[in-house]
Enzyme design. Structure first.
Site, PDB file in Angstrom:
ATOM      1  N   GLY A 164     -13.357 -16.423   6.287  1.00 18.55           N
ATOM      2  CA  GLY A 164     -11.916 -16.190   6.287  1.00 18.55           C
ATOM      3  C   GLY A 164     -11.157 -17.084   5.316  1.00 18.55           C
ATOM      4  O   GLY A 164      -9.971 -17.338   5.491  1.00 18.55           O
ATOM      5  N   LEU A 203     -13.743 -19.923 -10.689  1.00 21.51           N
ATOM      6  CA  LEU A 203     -13.412 -18.858 -11.650  1.00 21.51           C
ATOM      7  C   LEU A 203     -11.905 -18.636 -11.574  1.00 21.51           C
ATOM      8  O   LEU A 203     -11.361 -18.464 -10.489  1.00 21.51           O
ATOM      9  CB  LEU A 203     -14.174 -17.585 -11.300  1.00 21.51           C
ATOM     10  CG  LEU A 203     -15.698 -17.786 -11.221  1.00 21.51           C
ATOM     11  CD1 LEU A 203     -16.363 -16.642 -10.491  1.00 21.51           C
ATOM     12  CD2 LEU A 203     -16.288 -17.926 -12.614  1.00 21.51           C
ATOM     13  N   GLU A 275     -21.095  -8.989  -2.076  1.00 18.36           N
ATOM     14  CA  GLU A 275     -19.795  -9.264  -2.689  1.00 18.36           C
ATOM     15  C   GLU A 275     -19.930 -10.192  -3.890  1.00 18.36           C
ATOM     16  O   GLU A 275     -20.647 -11.199  -3.825  1.00 18.36           O
ATOM     17  CB  GLU A 275     -18.844  -9.901  -1.663  1.00 18.36           C
ATOM     18  CG  GLU A 275     -18.557  -8.995  -0.476  1.00 18.36           C
ATOM     19  CD  GLU A 275     -17.367  -9.450   0.364  1.00 18.36           C
ATOM     20  OE1 GLU A 275     -16.762  -8.599   1.028  1.00 18.36           O
ATOM     21  OE2 GLU A 275     -17.041 -10.660   0.358  1.00 18.36           O
ATOM     22  N   ARG A 291     -22.970  -5.625   7.710  1.00 21.69           N
ATOM     23  CA  ARG A 291     -22.344  -4.680   8.650  1.00 21.69           C
ATOM     24  C   ARG A 291     -21.600  -3.617   7.850  1.00 21.69           C
ATOM     25  O   ARG A 291     -21.503  -3.709   6.633  1.00 21.69           O
ATOM     26  CB  ARG A 291     -21.345  -5.441   9.526  1.00 21.69           C
ATOM     27  CG  ARG A 291     -20.342  -6.190   8.657  1.00 21.69           C
ATOM     28  CD  ARG A 291     -19.177  -6.758   9.399  1.00 21.69           C
ATOM     29  NE  ARG A 291     -18.441  -7.709   8.609  1.00 21.69           N
ATOM     30  CZ  ARG A 291     -17.493  -7.423   7.730  1.00 21.69           C
ATOM     31  NH1 ARG A 291     -17.173  -6.155   7.506  1.00 21.69           N
ATOM     32  NH2 ARG A 291     -16.873  -8.355   7.047  1.00 21.69           N
ATOM     33  N   ARG A 337      -4.720  -0.466   3.427  1.00 25.62           N
ATOM     34  CA  ARG A 337      -4.814  -0.934   4.819  1.00 25.62           C
ATOM     35  C   ARG A 337      -3.412  -1.090   5.366  1.00 25.62           C
ATOM     36  O   ARG A 337      -2.652  -1.956   4.926  1.00 25.62           O
ATOM     37  CB  ARG A 337      -5.481  -2.303   4.875  1.00 25.62           C
ATOM     38  CG  ARG A 337      -6.922  -2.292   4.505  1.00 25.62           C
ATOM     39  CD  ARG A 337      -7.530  -3.613   4.929  1.00 25.62           C
ATOM     40  NE  ARG A 337      -8.840  -3.777   4.328  1.00 25.62           N
ATOM     41  CZ  ARG A 337      -9.701  -4.704   4.690  1.00 25.62           C
ATOM     42  NH1 ARG A 337      -9.392  -5.560   5.636  1.00 25.62           N
ATOM     43  NH2 ARG A 337     -10.870  -4.800   4.093  1.00 25.62           N
TER      44      ARG A 337
HETATM   45  P1  ADP Z   1     -14.954 -16.587   3.009  1.00 23.24           P
HETATM   46  O1  ADP Z   1     -16.259 -16.270   3.678  1.00 23.24           O
HETATM   47  O2  ADP Z   1     -14.276 -17.781   3.631  1.00 23.24           O
HETATM   48  O3  ADP Z   1     -14.066 -15.407   2.866  1.00 23.24           O
HETATM   49  P2  ADP Z   1     -15.890 -16.402   0.237  1.00 23.24           P
HETATM   50  O4  ADP Z   1     -16.967 -17.227  -0.321  1.00 23.24           O
HETATM   51  O5  ADP Z   1     -16.192 -14.972   0.510  1.00 23.24           O
HETATM   52  O6  ADP Z   1     -15.329 -17.125   1.557  1.00 23.24           O
HETATM   53  O7  ADP Z   1     -14.633 -16.484  -0.702  1.00 23.24           O
HETATM   54  C1  ADP Z   1     -13.389 -15.951  -0.333  1.00 23.24           C
HETATM   55  C2  ADP Z   1     -12.484 -15.875  -1.508  1.00 23.24           C
HETATM   56  O8  ADP Z   1     -12.273 -17.170  -2.105  1.00 23.24           O
HETATM   57  C3  ADP Z   1     -12.996 -15.014  -2.645  1.00 23.24           C
HETATM   58  O9  ADP Z   1     -12.729 -13.638  -2.446  1.00 23.24           O
HETATM   59  C4  ADP Z   1     -12.194 -15.598  -3.803  1.00 23.24           C
HETATM   60  O10 ADP Z   1     -10.870 -15.131  -3.727  1.00 23.24           O
HETATM   61  C5  ADP Z   1     -12.170 -17.091  -3.505  1.00 23.24           C
HETATM   62  N1  ADP Z   1     -13.326 -17.783  -4.123  1.00 23.24           N
HETATM   63  C6  ADP Z   1     -14.532 -18.047  -3.545  1.00 23.24           C
HETATM   64  N2  ADP Z   1     -15.364 -18.670  -4.411  1.00 23.24           N
HETATM   65  C7  ADP Z   1     -14.688 -18.793  -5.574  1.00 23.24           C
HETATM   66  C8  ADP Z   1     -15.007 -19.333  -6.877  1.00 23.24           C
HETATM   67  N3  ADP Z   1     -16.202 -19.889  -7.145  1.00 23.24           N
HETATM   68  N4  ADP Z   1     -14.051 -19.277  -7.840  1.00 23.24           N
HETATM   69  C9  ADP Z   1     -12.832 -18.728  -7.583  1.00 23.24           C
HETATM   70  N5  ADP Z   1     -12.478 -18.202  -6.389  1.00 23.24           N
HETATM   71  C10 ADP Z   1     -13.372 -18.229  -5.399  1.00 23.24           C
END
Ligand code: ADP
Length: 447
Positions: A164, A203, A275, A291, A337
């Site tokens: 989240g 990024l 993802e 899922r 959504r």
């Molecule tokens: P969570 O499981 O908490 O949702 P994620 O790893 O899926 O965490 O990352 C959630 C969001 O955080 C990504 O969709 C992106 O917006 C941002 N994010 C995550 N890692 C990076 C990264 N290395 N560089 C830039 N943004 C990031």
């Protein structure tokens, strides 16, 4: 094939699963909290069982009650939907011990992908491109500074047990890194009871692009193309589309093949989503969801494949109904959504829906469990419906979406419909020119 499926969820996703089961001639059992006694999923199911009071932990997360409901009704399988128990490895194991089939992947795969560091290691081993960063958890400040200097600033510190979007901190210099490490660790410890963190290259203007995969658990797997979910607010997806306006056919094929091969090699069973962040032509793995996802209808629209039918078929031992060469992509699809929220402040807006009218016509699908007179309870997430629009190309899809949004009426509560009416007329959106920060910047600029 199963005789009876218990759906361990509520709202639109419970209806979605119920419809698939009914088409396959399988009986359905709804479970519900006391707050959901009047809910649509309860009305439409063949049988229903009340599993507890409103709070999710006492009802939709109450494994004991859900297993008991299965035993009372004689259901032979459980579909968990998304959220709640859908990515709970322990739940999958408990069901196995009770001889009830979990419609989802094996517990071991849920567990690996639920641990972000383990997931990233596994992805890398399977040939999936990952974000450059630390090999695993980092505890020492000196080590963290060394890794950050190697990858180059900016970097992001993330909680291993994260979810989240919590426990993430960006650092643009060594000084910021010292602070970020401390805050990320204490936030992670407080939120997840585990203060392990890892480091990644940050990024600055990526898109969020995810690949839908399906495996039969025996080494066969397919991919069903991508979804672009870059339009997000507070890491929550708002608008999803397929194809991604940013990808060309050869990039799509390349990343799709990498993902389906990885899933086949893993022996993965059922639906999953890999993802990525995508920047300057490169994909970087962030996580795998084990899922069905909220945005799965976008993929169904462009492939014509019912993902829930496939999930049920695979879980019952029937394998995949399609091979990769049978999958073809048609047109363009967008999902909005619709949340019961103030469109400006995004504060939840539960209450009674006095009038509910959904759009129709060619290429329109509305997945919702709302009806006129329905009282939205305040206890659960604010998603009240999904509008999914399909057209032969992106221009036709946008035209149709604009028309459908105009037709949609939800009276009595606030919804995010006005936000979508605005987005569909925005020039950047029309051009497909947006990254993961676009929506928040746009909302901030409006004030
Ligand atoms: P969570 O499981 O908490 O949702 P994620 O790893 O899926 O965490 O990352 C959630 C969001 O955080 C990504 O969709 C992106 O917006 C941002 N994010 C995550 N890692 C990076 C990264 N290395 N560089 C830039 N943004 C990031």
């Amino acid at each position: 094939m199963f005789q009876k499926i218990l759906i361990a969820n509520r709202g639109e996703i419970a209806l979605r699963v119920l419809r698939a089961a009914r088409e396959l001639g399988i009986k359905t059992v709804a479970v519900h909290s006391t707050a959901d006694a009047e809910a649509m999923h309860v009305r439409l199911a063949d049988e229903s069982v009340c599993i507890g009071p409103p709070a999710s932990r006492d009802s939709y997360l109450n494994i004991h009650q859900i297993v008991a409901a299965c035993e009372i009704t004689g259901a032979d399988a459980i579909h968990p939907g998304y959220g709640f128990l859908s990515e709970n490895a322990k739940f999958a194991e408990i069901l196995e011990a009770h001889d009830i089939t979990f419609i989802g992947p094996r517990a071991q795969h849920i567990r690996i992908m639920g641990d972000k560091i383990e997931a990233k290691k596994t992805a890398k081993r399977l040939g999936i491109p990952v974000v450059p960063g630390s090999e695993g958890a980092v505890t020492e400040e000196s080590e963290a500074l060394k890794i950050a200097a190697e990858i180059g600033y900016p970097v992001i510190v993330k909680a291993a047990a994260g979810g989240g979007g919590r426990g993430m901190k960006v650092a643009r210099s060594e000084e910021e890194m010292r602070v970020a490490l401390g805050t990320a660790r204490s936030e992670a410890g407080a939120a997840f009871g585990d203060d392990a963190v890892y480091i990644e290259k940050y990024l600055s203007k990526p898109r969020h692009i995810e690949i839908q995969v399906m495996g039969d658990g025996e080494g066969q797997a397919i991919h069903l193309g991508e979804r672009d979910c870059s339009l997000q607010r507070r890491h929550q997806k708002v608008w999803e589309e397929a194809f991604s306006p940013a990808l060309n056919a050869s990039e799509r094929q390349r990343i799709g093949e990498i993902c389906s091969k990885a899933v086949a090699d893993l022996g993965y069973s059922g639906a999953g989503t890999i993802e990525f962040l995508y920047e300057d032509g490169e994909f970087y793995f962030i996580e795998m969801n084990t899922r069905l996802q909220v945005e799965h209808p976008v993929t169904e629209a462009i492939t014509g494949i019912d993902l829930v039918h496939e999930q049920i078929r695979i879980a019952s031992g029937g394998g995949l109904s399609v091979r990769q060469q049978d999958v073809s992509f048609e047109g363009h699809a967008i999902e909005c959504r619709i949340n019961a929220e103030d469109p400006r402040t995004f504060t939840p807006s539960p209450g009674t829906v006095t009038h509910f009218h959904t759009p129709g016509g060619l290429g329109i699908r509305v997945d919702s469990a709302v009806y006129s007179g329905y009282k939205i309870p305040p206890y659960y997430d604010s998603l009240i419906g999904k509008l999914i629009v399909h057209g032969r190309n992106r221009v036709e899809c946008m035209m149709r979406l604009r028309r459908a949004l105009d037709e949609f009426v939800v009276d009595g509560i606030n919804t995010t419909l006005p936000l979508f009416r605005e987005l569909v007329g925005n020039i950047d959106i029309a051009n497909g020119d947006y990254d993961i920060h676009w929506l928040e910047k746009h909302l901030a600029a409006k004030g």
